[in-house]
Design an enzyme around this catalytic site. Structure first.
Site: not given
Ligand code: DMJ
Length: 619
Positions: A246, A250, A379, A513
């Site tokens: 993360e 980010r 993913d 998404e």
């Protein structure tokens, strides 16, 4: 001819008379005495007057003030003795006094005091050396990649829609700024700051995540305020346990994009500084990084819920783009080495049916549970294989092969069509299919469209068709709810299609998404339905998610009135609104041949191959 006639003056013949210039002996002696007295005086003046050298060099022989006129042969002082000379003399006097005082001071000091002084000086030198080391990034020439800024679309309807999306960004930002400035996220209902355990005590996730969206939407005052916050407050020196994935997507991603868009050095510096902080996560027997890392101690561990202490595919497999750029911007190869090693470890392993399980033990280098997903836990690993190739200006052939091989295995083993004709990507649990698709999996429509272009042996355009089918299925998952917003997961069993059947899968947390896939599909096909679907999402967000203090997720998209979860996720600003804005922008804004979006929608430039001429020249 007599010699005398050749002389320019008249020669007086020598007569025996006393010349008028001849002296007697006593007179000669007196003259000698006077002359030698004068010489002594001159020497005395030179050697005994104070600081005569300074006077000579500083005042009287100031070469700049002496100008020779080469035409007339005269010498003139262009700076005649004015107040300026007096000022210089005064300064010389002051310097002398200061030097004398310092010398006196030193002489009066006790040895311990002198030691203290030396220590203090040494400390100062060390601090300066450290600062120098921190700043020792190599100079890089900043060249803004093409398309960093856009222009107004010519179609008035599209222009208006784009402006509406910008207004949503302004609203989300203003409320964050007003109620939660410096916190990671905003609670838009209770109007206060919010943080999840993903960031430990790291601060400002929304600011860093939103920087590039502010820039792209030309919200420059807001961008400046965010930059100032980063300069003054973004700090990584804390005792905080963070999620490596993360923080990378980010924070590192956000800082890198802000640098590439604006050219501001502070972002490059902070991105590299944070990247360095993440490196201890790779200290495992295999080099597969831990999921969690304490930034202060450098101690890592994995999520307690992950199969047998495993690291997660989508986490350790989603560092490549950012780390390659960190090496490019810092000149330090360690970042690139770390992510290339991850590939090496994966290459050595057998893949069941050519698929990549979600869990891998970083100690043994063996797979954990054989669960496979193109949604949560898997993913962005696939996304980064493709984008590694694209970002390398299509020179990373290994990345290309890994992506297309994986996609082939996914098509064969996971992609199915429902009886109602909807194509979906199922999950794989040890060989058994779970006919469920996550909201997260919907990014795959965009990924497959992006990869369709360079797909080997795809003459029929079947990959673009597959991408379009996934986009349609994901749109259906929105269209079949009462709020026209998609659930977290939807199923294709028990007589339902593209509908969530479990209460804990009916929520919507402002995820991007589906809109991301619309944006890619629009870019590749210009089919107006993608803009229409995007606009439906804008209206649903406005109706159900906009609250007084920002935008909030909802707990059940099938309900008649929204039950808000009271979180404005940072990815709503970095991804959802950015992809919507780009969906209504012209293709030359962040063109895909020059930019690659990281998994948090932070645009990173393609690292251009040197031209063949240059390569030949360097050989
Ligand atoms: C984002 O943080 C990223 O897109 C990540 O890859 C997974 N999904 C969230 C938003 O849904």
């Amino acid at each position: 001819m007599p010699v005398a006639s050749l002389l320019p003056f008249t020669v007086i013949p020598n007569r025996k008379s006393v010349s008028p210039t001849s002296f007697r002996l006593t007179e000669k002696f007196i003259l000698l005495l006077v002359f030698s007295g004068f010489i002594t005086l001159c020497f005395g003046a030179i050697f005994f007057l104070p600081d005569s050298t300074k006077l000579l060099s500083g005042v009287f022989f100031r070469s700049s003030s002496v100008e020779a006129d080469t035409r007339t042969g005269t010498v003139s002082d262009s700076n005649p003795g004015t107040g300026k000379d007096e000022k210089i003399l005064a300064k010389i006097r002051k310097d002398h006094e200061k030097a004398l005082l310092e010398a006196k001071d030193t002489l009066q000091k006790r040895p311990e005091e002198i030691d203290q002084d030396i220590k203090r000086e040494k400390e100062k030198v060390a601090v300066r050396a450290k600062a120098l080391k921190d700043d020792s990034l190599p100079l890089v020439e900043y060249l803004r990649p093409p398309g960093a800024t856009g222009h107004e679309p010519s179609d008035p309807d599209i222009k208006e829609k784009r402006a509406k999306i910008k207004e949503m960004m302004q609203f989300a930002w203003d409320n964050y700024k007003h109620y939660a400035w410096g916190s990671n996220e905003l609670r838009p209902v209770s109007k206060q700051g919010h943080s999840s355990n993903l960031f430990g005590s790291l601060k400002g996730a929304t600011i860093v995540d939103a920087l590039d969206t502010l820039y792209i939407m030309e919200m420059y005052d807001e961008f400046e305020a965010a930059t100032e916050w980063v300069e003054r407050n973004l700090d990584f020196n804390m005792n905080a346990e963070i999620s490596v994935f993360e923080v990378n997507i980010r924070f590192v991603g956000g800082l890198l994009s802000a640098y590439y868009l604006s050219g501001k050095e502070v972002f490059r510096k902070k991105a590299v500084e944070l990247g360095e902080k993440l490196l201890p996560a790779f200290k495992t027997p295999t080099g597969i990084p831990w999921a969690l890392l304490n930034l202060k101690s450098g101690i890592g561990r994995n999520w307690p819920w992950a199969s047998g202490g495993s690291s997660i595919l989508a986490e350790y497999g989603t560092l490549h783009l950012e780390f390659m750029h960190l090496s490019a911007l810092s000149g330090r190869p360690s970042f690139a080495e770390k992510v290339m090693n991850i590939r090496k470890v994966l290459n050595r392993l057998d893949k069941p049916q050519g698929l990549y399980p979600n869990y891998l033990n970083p100690n043994s280098g063996q797979w954990g549970q054989h669960h496979v997903s193109v949604g949560g836990l898997g993913d962005s690993f696939y996304e980064y294989l493709l984008k590694a190739w694209l970002m390398s200006d299509k020179s990373d052939d290994e990345g290309k092969k890994l992506y297309y091989d994986a996609l082939q295995a996914i098509e064969k083993n996971l992609i199915r069509k429902s009886s109602g004709g909807l194509t979906y990507i199922a999950e794989w649990k040890g060989g058994l299919l779970e006919h469920k698709m996550g909201h997260l999996t919907c990014f795959a429509g965009g990924m497959i469209a992006l990869g369709a272009d360079g797909a080997p042996d795809d003459k029929t355009g079947s990959q673009m068709e597959l991408a379009a089918e996934i986009a349609r299925t994901c749109h259906e998952s929105y269209a079949r709810t009462s709020m026209k917003l998609g659930p977290e997961a939807f199923r294709f069993d028990g007589g339902v299609e593209a509908i969530a059947t479990r209460q804990n899968e009916k929520y919507f947390i402002l995820r991007p998404e589906v809109i991301e896939t619309y944006m890619y599909m629009w870019r590749f096909t210009h089919d107006p339905k993608y803009r229409q679907w995007g606009w439906e999402a804008v209206q649903a967000l406005e109706t159900h998610c906009r609250v007084e203090g920002g935008f909030s997720g909802v707990r059940d998209v099938y309900g008649s009135t929204p039950n808000h979860d009271d979180v404005q996720q940072s990815f709503f600003l970095s991804e959802t609104l950015k992809y919507l804005y780009l969906l209504f922008s012209d293709d030359d804004h962040l063109p895909l041949e020059h930019w690659v979006f990281n998994t948090e929608a932070h645009p990173l430039p393609v690292i251009k191959k040197p031209s063949p001429e240059l390569t030949n020249h360097l050989k």
